[in-house]
Design a protein around this motif. Structure first.
Motif, PDB file in Angstrom:
ATOM      1  N   ALA A 329       0.843  -1.193   0.000  1.00  0.00           N
ATOM      2  CA  ALA A 329       0.000   0.000   0.000  1.00  0.00           C
ATOM      3  C   ALA A 329       0.881   1.247   0.000  1.00  0.00           C
ATOM      4  O   ALA A 329       1.804   1.350   0.810  1.00  0.00           O
ATOM      5  CB  ALA A 329      -0.903   0.005   1.232  1.00  0.00           C
ATOM      6  N   PRO A 330       0.623   2.225  -0.917  1.00  0.00           N
ATOM      7  CA  PRO A 330       1.434   3.450  -0.955  1.00  0.00           C
ATOM      8  C   PRO A 330       1.266   4.258   0.330  1.00  0.00           C
ATOM      9  O   PRO A 330       0.184   4.796   0.577  1.00  0.00           O
ATOM     10  CB  PRO A 330       0.916   4.203  -2.183  1.00  0.00           C
ATOM     11  CG  PRO A 330      -0.411   3.612  -2.484  1.00  0.00           C
ATOM     12  CD  PRO A 330      -0.431   2.220  -1.945  1.00  0.00           C
ATOM     13  N   GLN A 331       2.314   4.330   1.121  1.00  0.00           N
ATOM     14  CA  GLN A 331       2.207   4.873   2.472  1.00  0.00           C
ATOM     15  C   GLN A 331       1.770   6.335   2.496  1.00  0.00           C
ATOM     16  O   GLN A 331       0.971   6.743   3.332  1.00  0.00           O
ATOM     17  CB  GLN A 331       3.534   4.700   3.218  1.00  0.00           C
ATOM     18  CG  GLN A 331       3.457   5.006   4.707  1.00  0.00           C
ATOM     19  CD  GLN A 331       2.320   4.268   5.410  1.00  0.00           C
ATOM     20  OE1 GLN A 331       2.198   3.054   5.316  1.00  0.00           O
ATOM     21  NE2 GLN A 331       1.449   5.010   6.082  1.00  0.00           N
ATOM     22  N   GLN A 332       2.295   7.147   1.572  1.00  0.00           N
ATOM     23  CA  GLN A 332       1.931   8.571   1.583  1.00  0.00           C
ATOM     24  C   GLN A 332       0.455   8.762   1.249  1.00  0.00           C
ATOM     25  O   GLN A 332      -0.216   9.619   1.827  1.00  0.00           O
ATOM     26  CB  GLN A 332       2.811   9.340   0.601  1.00  0.00           C
ATOM     27  CG  GLN A 332       4.256   9.476   1.093  1.00  0.00           C
ATOM     28  CD  GLN A 332       5.126  10.184   0.065  1.00  0.00           C
ATOM     29  OE1 GLN A 332       5.136   9.836  -1.118  1.00  0.00           O
ATOM     30  NE2 GLN A 332       5.856  11.188   0.525  1.00  0.00           N
ATOM     31  N   HIS A 333      -0.048   7.947   0.331  1.00  0.00           N
ATOM     32  CA  HIS A 333      -1.477   8.001  -0.017  1.00  0.00           C
ATOM     33  C   HIS A 333      -2.328   7.599   1.183  1.00  0.00           C
ATOM     34  O   HIS A 333      -3.309   8.272   1.519  1.00  0.00           O
ATOM     35  CB  HIS A 333      -1.749   7.078  -1.205  1.00  0.00           C
ATOM     36  CG  HIS A 333      -3.202   6.869  -1.507  1.00  0.00           C
ATOM     37  ND1 HIS A 333      -4.065   7.903  -1.803  1.00  0.00           N
ATOM     38  CD2 HIS A 333      -3.957   5.721  -1.553  1.00  0.00           C
ATOM     39  CE1 HIS A 333      -5.293   7.408  -2.027  1.00  0.00           C
ATOM     40  NE2 HIS A 333      -5.244   6.091  -1.871  1.00  0.00           N
ATOM     41  N   VAL A 334      -1.958   6.515   1.841  1.00  0.00           N
ATOM     42  CA  VAL A 334      -2.716   6.041   3.001  1.00  0.00           C
ATOM     43  C   VAL A 334      -2.721   7.104   4.108  1.00  0.00           C
ATOM     44  O   VAL A 334      -3.756   7.367   4.725  1.00  0.00           O
ATOM     45  CB  VAL A 334      -2.142   4.704   3.519  1.00  0.00           C
ATOM     46  CG1 VAL A 334      -2.782   4.317   4.849  1.00  0.00           C
ATOM     47  CG2 VAL A 334      -2.357   3.595   2.495  1.00  0.00           C
ATOM     48  N   SER A 451      -5.631  10.670  -7.251  1.00  0.00           N
ATOM     49  CA  SER A 451      -4.421  10.639  -8.089  1.00  0.00           C
ATOM     50  C   SER A 451      -3.231  10.083  -7.321  1.00  0.00           C
ATOM     51  O   SER A 451      -2.184   9.799  -7.906  1.00  0.00           O
ATOM     52  CB  SER A 451      -4.084  12.046  -8.588  1.00  0.00           C
ATOM     53  OG  SER A 451      -3.798  12.895  -7.473  1.00  0.00           O
ATOM     54  N   GLU A 452      -3.386   9.910  -6.008  1.00  0.00           N
ATOM     55  CA  GLU A 452      -2.340   9.399  -5.126  1.00  0.00           C
ATOM     56  C   GLU A 452      -1.061  10.236  -5.198  1.00  0.00           C
ATOM     57  O   GLU A 452       0.056   9.732  -5.097  1.00  0.00           O
ATOM     58  CB  GLU A 452      -2.059   7.915  -5.408  1.00  0.00           C
ATOM     59  CG  GLU A 452      -3.287   7.040  -5.231  1.00  0.00           C
ATOM     60  CD  GLU A 452      -3.014   5.544  -5.314  1.00  0.00           C
ATOM     61  OE1 GLU A 452      -1.833   5.156  -5.336  1.00  0.00           O
ATOM     62  OE2 GLU A 452      -4.000   4.773  -5.349  1.00  0.00           O
ATOM     63  N   THR A 453      -1.272  11.550  -5.365  1.00  0.00           N
ATOM     64  CA  THR A 453      -0.136  12.477  -5.462  1.00  0.00           C
ATOM     65  C   THR A 453      -0.091  13.455  -4.289  1.00  0.00           C
ATOM     66  O   THR A 453       0.781  14.319  -4.237  1.00  0.00           O
ATOM     67  CB  THR A 453      -0.212  13.296  -6.770  1.00  0.00           C
ATOM     68  OG1 THR A 453      -1.444  14.029  -6.784  1.00  0.00           O
ATOM     69  CG2 THR A 453      -0.132  12.391  -7.989  1.00  0.00           C
ATOM     70  N   GLN A 454      -1.044  13.358  -3.383  1.00  0.00           N
ATOM     71  CA  GLN A 454      -1.159  14.277  -2.247  1.00  0.00           C
ATOM     72  C   GLN A 454      -1.194  15.728  -2.735  1.00  0.00           C
ATOM     73  O   GLN A 454      -0.533  16.618  -2.187  1.00  0.00           O
ATOM     74  CB  GLN A 454      -0.016  14.077  -1.229  1.00  0.00           C
ATOM     75  CG  GLN A 454      -0.004  12.697  -0.572  1.00  0.00           C
ATOM     76  CD  GLN A 454       0.553  11.604  -1.490  1.00  0.00           C
ATOM     77  OE1 GLN A 454       1.718  11.678  -1.889  1.00  0.00           O
ATOM     78  NE2 GLN A 454      -0.239  10.605  -1.824  1.00  0.00           N
TER      79      GLN A 454
END
Length: 509
Positions: A329-334, A451-454
């Motif tokens: 799981a992409p940590q920054q997105h989570v 977009s999972e780019t924060q």
């Protein structure tokens, strides 16, 4: 090697167990292997109080087998401890010397107080409980501890357990009225020397060890309990008395057919529960609470974190550990979704009367919603639900675990209703409403970083006039993906919350 592995060997009076713990490259801890051998060491003690040489040989064979398992896993450290059976044996020094010379393992002989301390550590690191009594009914000893404000206050080790009691009072697992009376009288006399046992009435009695685990499994089977876990499972006095009354007159052959009762406990379950019931009456416990963690878990924490083995926040540790076990799981997105979910909850809470721990539920769900992608991204919500209800999320009740898993994997009200049907009567209509409210709120938080780019650096949330204004005060770009996703779930969100979410940039005010 990035992984660190620790083997814990517990030489108990009833069984000998090995657990191999691993610290993964992502910093998570998990059990990667385990083994159990029934030994009944308390039964093997002869009339002089010694463990015969041929029985020591059997013990050595078991320990060498466990050593091979540890070697196979390239375990960096093995910690082996022994409890009551060897502690009370008159030839304990001979046993320990022979074991070390023939296995290479230096066995730690735990005192009763040390055994109680490690058991308490294992329990307190896996439960969010403040005050209570802890009981550990082993094969040859019974430890009872009082804890207040999550600190161990007092403990005592009694030199009797389910195996030694069975040997003394029971014939072929049967416990007649006369023997039961004598057993309870013996416990009463032993407890009189510990006045503090009677000075804190009304607290829960938390049980660890094989006797209470078996009791929980039998009780769950008898009521067809739909949730597959006995950790943090409450049982009433009436339920325990009823099970005890049903099991006591049954011969061993009939007990073999009792669902949830393992064959190596057929003869010792009734004497073990007799000990449990008697102490519950002595301390005037409010109810029983079953704990799946204990001595071995306490030894692990003491070995892995020697400076500070007791956790301040078992739930936080457990949730972060489970997330770290699924690092795909992409940590920054989570993290972004978690922050947005909590911000949305705080903004909307004044509009709805949530139960006391609702914020904790959305916090947990929004941290773990993506772990199912480690199995398959395309259906990750289904896998997230499965992983959450089958993992050890310490600090939640069974109902709260189900709620968190349903919120984290939420897709629609119909799907939530189908899930709830499987777990009746644990979840009711009120729970379904909560799952819907928090589930769609989590979906909105996910949409805000689709977009999972924060891209959204700061968000201002204002519910007013039937709309939920989501103003991206600081943002990179036009948020085209996020705005489309928010619009896509707008109708479903409005049906549940009565508010239409609208994402805008400062330019669009």
């Amino acid at each position: 090697m990035t992984e660190q592995r620790i083997g814990i060997i517990d030489i108990g009076s009833n069984s000998i167990r090995l657990v191999v713990y691993e610290r993964t490259a992502a910093g998570a801890h998990r059990v990667i292997d385990g083994s159990k051998r029934s030994a009944r060491l308390s039964e093997q003690i002869d009339d002089t109080g010694s463990l015969p040489d041929h029985r020591i040989g059997d013990l050595i064979d078991m320990l060498n087998h466990f050593r091979l398992i540890c070697a196979h896993h390239r375990t960096g450290q093995i910690r082996a401890v022994a409890t009551a059976a060897i502690r009370n044996a008159t030839n304990r020094n001979h046993i320990l010397q022979r074991v070390e010379s023939e296995t290479g393992l230096a066995i730690e002989l735990l005192s009763g107080e040390e055994e109680a301390g490690y058991g308490f550590l294992g329990m307190i690191n896996s439960m969010e409980i403040t005050d209570g009594f802890l009981i550990d009914i082993g094969g040859g000893s019974t430890e009872i501890s009082l804890f207040r404000n999550r600190k161990l206050v007092q403990s005592v080790s009694f030199p009797f357990g389910c195996v030694s009691i069975t040997r003394r009072f029971s014939l072929k697992g049967m416990l007649e009225d006369e023997q039961l009376g004598a057993l309870e009288q013996m416990i009463e006399k032993a407890a009189q020397r510990e006045a503090w046992l009677r000075q804190s009435p009304g607290l829960p009695l938390v049980g660890v060890g094989g006797t209470v685990r078996s009791l929980a499994k039998v009780h769950q089977a008898s009521i067809k309990y739909p949730f597959d876990s006995f950790h943090n499972y409450p049982i009433s006095h009436e339920a325990v008395d009823e099970l005890f009354g049903a099991l006591r007159p049954q011969p061993l052959e009939k007990r073999r057919k009792v669902a949830g009762l393992s064959k190596d406990r057929l003869d010792i379950i009734v004497p073990g529960v007799a000990i449990l019931r008697k102490f519950a009456r002595i301390i005037q416990a409010s109810h029983y609470l079953i704990c799946g963690s204990g001595l071995r878990d306490g030894l692990f924490f003491a070995t892995r974190f020697p400076e500070r083995p007791q956790l301040d926040d078992p739930l936080g540790f457990s949730v972060n550990n489970l997330a770290a076990l699924h690092p795909e799981a992409p940590q920054q997105h989570v993290s972004q979704v978690n922050r947005a979910a909590l911000q949305l909850f705080d903004a909307l809470e004044p509009l709805h009367a949530f139960p006391a721990r609702a914020r904790l539920l959305i916090d947990t769900a929004s941290t773990l919603f993506r772990i199912g992608a480690s199995i398959d991204y395309y259906d990750y919500t289904k896998h997230t639900f499965y992983l959450m209800i089958n993992s050890h999320i310490h600090g939640l009740s069974h109902r709260e675990t189900l709620l968190c898993a349903a919120i984290a994997s939420y897709k629609s009200k119909n799907r939530a209703r189908q899930l709830a049907a499987v777990y009746r009567p644990m979840l009711d209509e009120t729970d379904l409403l909560l799952i819907g409210r928090l589930g769609i709120l989590l979906q909105l938080a996910i949409a805000l970083d689709r977009s999972e780019t924060q891209a959204i650096g700061r968000l201002v949330i204002e519910p007013q006039h039937g709309k939920l204004h989501l103003r991206a005060v600081r943002a990179d770009g036009v948020l085209a993906i996020e705005r489309k996703e928010v619009d896509a779930i707008g109708d479903d969100f409005k049906k549940i919350w009565g508010l239409a979410p609208i994402l805008t940039l400062p330019d669009y005010r």
